[in-house]
Design a protein around this motif. Structure first.
Motif, PDB file in Angstrom:
ATOM      1  N   ARG A   1       0.850  -1.187   0.000  1.00 14.33           N
ATOM      2  CA  ARG A   1       0.000   0.000   0.000  1.00 14.33           C
ATOM      3  C   ARG A   1       0.884   1.235   0.000  1.00 14.33           C
ATOM      4  O   ARG A   1       2.097   1.152   0.208  1.00 14.33           O
ATOM      5  CB  ARG A   1      -0.949  -0.007   1.195  1.00 14.33           C
ATOM      6  N   ARG A   2       0.251   2.381  -0.198  1.00 17.94           N
ATOM      7  CA  ARG A   2       1.005   3.627  -0.255  1.00 17.94           C
ATOM      8  C   ARG A   2       1.516   4.052   1.115  1.00 17.94           C
ATOM      9  O   ARG A   2       2.476   4.784   1.229  1.00 17.94           O
ATOM     10  CB  ARG A   2       0.132   4.719  -0.871  1.00 17.94           C
ATOM     11  N   GLY A   3       0.870   3.627   2.162  1.00 21.24           N
ATOM     12  CA  GLY A   3       1.333   3.960   3.502  1.00 21.24           C
ATOM     13  C   GLY A   3       0.164   4.063   4.442  1.00 21.24           C
ATOM     14  O   GLY A   3      -0.976   4.156   4.001  1.00 21.24           O
ATOM     15  N   PRO A   4       0.395   4.002   5.728  1.00 18.87           N
ATOM     16  CA  PRO A   4       1.663   3.814   6.438  1.00 18.87           C
ATOM     17  C   PRO A   4       2.114   2.357   6.430  1.00 18.87           C
ATOM     18  O   PRO A   4       1.466   1.506   5.812  1.00 18.87           O
ATOM     19  CB  PRO A   4       1.318   4.275   7.856  1.00 18.87           C
ATOM     20  N   ASP A   5       3.211   2.076   7.145  1.00 23.52           N
ATOM     21  CA  ASP A   5       3.695   0.711   7.274  1.00 23.52           C
ATOM     22  C   ASP A   5       2.615  -0.146   7.934  1.00 23.52           C
ATOM     23  O   ASP A   5       1.750   0.340   8.646  1.00 23.52           O
ATOM     24  CB  ASP A   5       4.968   0.696   8.120  1.00 23.52           C
ATOM     25  N   PHE A   6       2.678  -1.447   7.678  1.00 23.01           N
ATOM     26  CA  PHE A   6       1.727  -2.374   8.278  1.00 23.01           C
ATOM     27  C   PHE A   6       1.971  -2.450   9.790  1.00 23.01           C
ATOM     28  O   PHE A   6       3.110  -2.526  10.249  1.00 23.01           O
ATOM     29  CB  PHE A   6       1.846  -3.748   7.634  1.00 23.01           C
ATOM     30  N   SER A   7       0.895  -2.436  10.541  1.00 21.70           N
ATOM     31  CA  SER A   7       0.990  -2.375  12.000  1.00 21.70           C
ATOM     32  C   SER A   7       1.275  -3.744  12.595  1.00 21.70           C
ATOM     33  O   SER A   7       1.128  -4.784  11.937  1.00 21.70           O
ATOM     34  CB  SER A   7      -0.322  -1.841  12.582  1.00 21.70           C
ATOM     35  N   ASP A   8       1.652  -3.750  13.872  1.00 18.84           N
ATOM     36  CA  ASP A   8       1.856  -5.012  14.579  1.00 18.84           C
ATOM     37  C   ASP A   8       0.570  -5.838  14.580  1.00 18.84           C
ATOM     38  O   ASP A   8       0.614  -7.062  14.440  1.00 18.84           O
ATOM     39  CB  ASP A   8       2.293  -4.747  16.018  1.00 18.84           C
ATOM     40  N   GLU A   9      -0.577  -5.163  14.746  1.00 15.05           N
ATOM     41  CA  GLU A   9      -1.853  -5.880  14.773  1.00 15.05           C
ATOM     42  C   GLU A   9      -2.154  -6.519  13.423  1.00 15.05           C
ATOM     43  O   GLU A   9      -2.640  -7.657  13.356  1.00 15.05           O
ATOM     44  CB  GLU A   9      -2.985  -4.923  15.160  1.00 15.05           C
ATOM     45  N   GLU A  10      -1.852  -5.811  12.341  1.00 18.08           N
ATOM     46  CA  GLU A  10      -2.099  -6.370  11.004  1.00 18.08           C
ATOM     47  C   GLU A  10      -1.177  -7.542  10.725  1.00 18.08           C
ATOM     48  O   GLU A  10      -1.601  -8.561  10.155  1.00 18.08           O
ATOM     49  CB  GLU A  10      -1.925  -5.274   9.956  1.00 18.08           C
ATOM     50  N   LEU A  11       0.090  -7.429  11.119  1.00 12.77           N
ATOM     51  CA  LEU A  11       1.010  -8.548  10.918  1.00 12.77           C
ATOM     52  C   LEU A  11       0.602  -9.750  11.770  1.00 12.77           C
ATOM     53  O   LEU A  11       0.717 -10.901  11.336  1.00 12.77           O
ATOM     54  CB  LEU A  11       2.436  -8.117  11.241  1.00 12.77           C
ATOM     55  N   ALA A  12       0.116  -9.490  13.000  1.00 10.91           N
ATOM     56  CA  ALA A  12      -0.362 -10.582  13.851  1.00 10.91           C
ATOM     57  C   ALA A  12      -1.564 -11.268  13.222  1.00 10.91           C
ATOM     58  O   ALA A  12      -1.686 -12.510  13.253  1.00 10.91           O
ATOM     59  CB  ALA A  12      -0.707 -10.056  15.239  1.00 10.91           C
ATOM     60  N   LEU A  13      -2.476 -10.483  12.635  1.00 14.35           N
ATOM     61  CA  LEU A  13      -3.631 -11.067  11.960  1.00 14.35           C
ATOM     62  C   LEU A  13      -3.181 -11.948  10.797  1.00 14.35           C
ATOM     63  O   LEU A  13      -3.675 -13.068  10.620  1.00 14.35           O
ATOM     64  CB  LEU A  13      -4.554  -9.960  11.453  1.00 14.35           C
ATOM     65  N   LEU A  14      -2.230 -11.473  10.007  1.00 11.89           N
ATOM     66  CA  LEU A  14      -1.729 -12.276   8.897  1.00 11.89           C
ATOM     67  C   LEU A  14      -1.097 -13.572   9.406  1.00 11.89           C
ATOM     68  O   LEU A  14      -1.214 -14.627   8.766  1.00 11.89           O
ATOM     69  CB  LEU A  14      -0.719 -11.478   8.081  1.00 11.89           C
ATOM     70  N   GLY A  15      -0.420 -13.495  10.557  1.00 13.95           N
ATOM     71  CA  GLY A  15       0.147 -14.704  11.144  1.00 13.95           C
ATOM     72  C   GLY A  15      -0.929 -15.712  11.519  1.00 13.95           C
ATOM     73  O   GLY A  15      -0.751 -16.924  11.344  1.00 13.95           O
ATOM     74  N   GLU A  16      -2.062 -15.224  12.034  1.00 10.75           N
ATOM     75  CA  GLU A  16      -3.170 -16.121  12.360  1.00 10.75           C
ATOM     76  C   GLU A  16      -3.783 -16.715  11.095  1.00 10.75           C
ATOM     77  O   GLU A  16      -4.219 -17.870  11.082  1.00 10.75           O
ATOM     78  CB  GLU A  16      -4.240 -15.358  13.131  1.00 10.75           C
ATOM     79  N   LEU A  17      -3.819 -15.921  10.034  1.00 11.80           N
ATOM     80  CA  LEU A  17      -4.417 -16.385   8.778  1.00 11.80           C
ATOM     81  C   LEU A  17      -3.539 -17.385   8.041  1.00 11.80           C
ATOM     82  O   LEU A  17      -4.039 -18.204   7.266  1.00 11.80           O
ATOM     83  CB  LEU A  17      -4.658 -15.189   7.850  1.00 11.80           C
ATOM     84  N   ARG A  18      -2.234 -17.307   8.261  1.00  9.25           N
ATOM     85  CA  ARG A  18      -1.286 -18.000   7.398  1.00  9.25           C
ATOM     86  C   ARG A  18      -1.570 -19.482   7.193  1.00  9.25           C
ATOM     87  O   ARG A  18      -1.604 -19.953   6.038  1.00  9.25           O
ATOM     88  CB  ARG A  18       0.142 -17.801   7.919  1.00  9.25           C
ATOM     89  N   PRO A  19      -1.781 -20.304   8.240  1.00  9.99           N
ATOM     90  CA  PRO A  19      -1.962 -21.738   7.983  1.00  9.99           C
ATOM     91  C   PRO A  19      -3.176 -22.040   7.093  1.00  9.99           C
ATOM     92  O   PRO A  19      -3.076 -22.854   6.167  1.00  9.99           O
ATOM     93  CB  PRO A  19      -2.149 -22.325   9.389  1.00  9.99           C
ATOM     94  N   ALA A  20      -4.302 -21.366   7.355  1.00  5.77           N
ATOM     95  CA  ALA A  20      -5.496 -21.636   6.559  1.00  5.77           C
ATOM     96  C   ALA A  20      -5.340 -21.120   5.135  1.00  5.77           C
ATOM     97  O   ALA A  20      -5.714 -21.801   4.168  1.00  5.77           O
ATOM     98  CB  ALA A  20      -6.714 -20.995   7.222  1.00  5.77           C
ATOM     99  N   VAL A  21      -4.772 -19.916   4.980  1.00  2.00           N
ATOM    100  CA  VAL A  21      -4.596 -19.363   3.641  1.00  2.00           C
ATOM    101  C   VAL A  21      -3.588 -20.194   2.846  1.00  2.00           C
ATOM    102  O   VAL A  21      -3.757 -20.413   1.643  1.00  2.00           O
ATOM    103  CB  VAL A  21      -4.166 -17.892   3.720  1.00  2.00           C
ATOM    104  N   ALA A  22      -2.542 -20.685   3.499  1.00  3.83           N
ATOM    105  CA  ALA A  22      -1.567 -21.539   2.817  1.00  3.83           C
ATOM    106  C   ALA A  22      -2.231 -22.805   2.283  1.00  3.83           C
ATOM    107  O   ALA A  22      -1.961 -23.251   1.158  1.00  3.83           O
ATOM    108  CB  ALA A  22      -0.423 -21.889   3.764  1.00  3.83           C
TER     109      ALA A  22
END
Length: 271
Positions: free
Chosen positions: A158-179
């Motif tokens: 995205r154009r900004g701002p940087d991805f937040s800790d909460e967004e990265l944590a959400l992606l971590g939770e999503l990772r196994p199912a999305v993979a």
């Protein structure tokens, strides 16, 4: 691609009500993929829902072959030239940079460019410049779908701002199912390449001029392109030939018969 309420992880249910958190996003991905009949449309559906969960404007998949001589960009609304440019920007990343090298080593936690490089270094990096040039985004993060030398990674931007800790944590939770759903969508690691690296036509042109001892600036003038674009091609060539300098790259290209022999002529590098 927004979530509508500005809350990371909020995805719309079929009845229009929000479904919060990772479960809501996974449910949204599954529903969208179930409505898609072609593998390409399934990948696009998966990327769109995941991107919306973290307010990303760009979502593509990077697939690397085990020798890192090829990175393919899949999905996303990018032109062919933008795909090639982005692949050229990111190809060296799997070898030694902070963003994708950990994935190539088997680490699967999501990370942003700003956190991987450090904010100051990321904003001065050639990688960020390439993402801006080819995709119009200055902040990116990874969602690894499989690790190792033949990694598969969703790249969100995205154009900004940087991805937040909460967004990265959400992606971590999503990772196994999305993979797991990525496999169902038809995404697979690339096969091992043949014995000789595969060069694009432009990379062959750059390599031929490199063998003549031309500088990046002169190669750019000969080919009608900028020195920065030439440097991108050179990074790709070095990666494909497992070289760290122009002399090694040219000698290996001779050995692999990627460029014709020059007889008794010797390569003399110029700066």
């Amino acid at each position: 691609m927004g979530t509508g309420d500005g809350t990371p992880g909020a995805a719309a249910r079929d009845d229009g009500a929000p479904a919060d958190g990772a479960l809501g996003v996974v449910t949204g991905v599954a529903r969208r993929m179930a409505r898609s009949t072609e593998p390409g449309s399934r990948v696009a559906a998966m990327l769109e829902v995941v991107a919306g969960a973290v307010e990303a404007e760009l979502a593509v998949v990077l697939q690397a072959d085990p020798s890192h001589t090829v990175v393919e960009v899949v999905g996303g609304e990018l032109t062919p030239s933008a795909r090639e440019g982005l692949a050229g920007t990111l190809l060296p990343l799997g070898r030694n940079d902070p963003l994708l090298a950990p994935v190539a080593a088997g680490r699967l936690e999501p990370r942003s460019g700003g956190r991987a490089f450090g904010s100051d270094l990321w904003h001065r990096s050639a990688q960020r410049a390439g993402c801006l040039e080819h995709c119009g985004v200055g902040e990116v993060c990874t969602l690894p779908l499989s690790g190792g030398p033949d990694f598969v990674v969703a790249l969100l931007g995205r154009r900004g701002p940087d991805f937040s800790d909460e967004e990265l944590a959400l992606l971590g939770e999503l990772r196994p199912a999305v993979a797991a759903m990525a496999v169902l969508a038809g995404l697979r690691p690339l096969p091992w390449p043949g014995s000789r690296p595969r060069l694009t036509e432009r990379e062959r042109q750059v390599l031929d001029l490199l063998a003549e001892g031309y500088t990046a600036a002169r190669i750019g003038r000969e080919l009608g392109t900028s020195p920065r674009t030439v440097e991108v091609h050179l990074r790709r060539i070095y990666g494909k030939l497992d070289a760290t300098d122009r002399l090694t790259a040219v000698l290996r290209a001779y050995d692999l018969e990627l460029i014709p022999p020059r007889g008794s002529e010797s390569f003399i590098g110029t700066s």
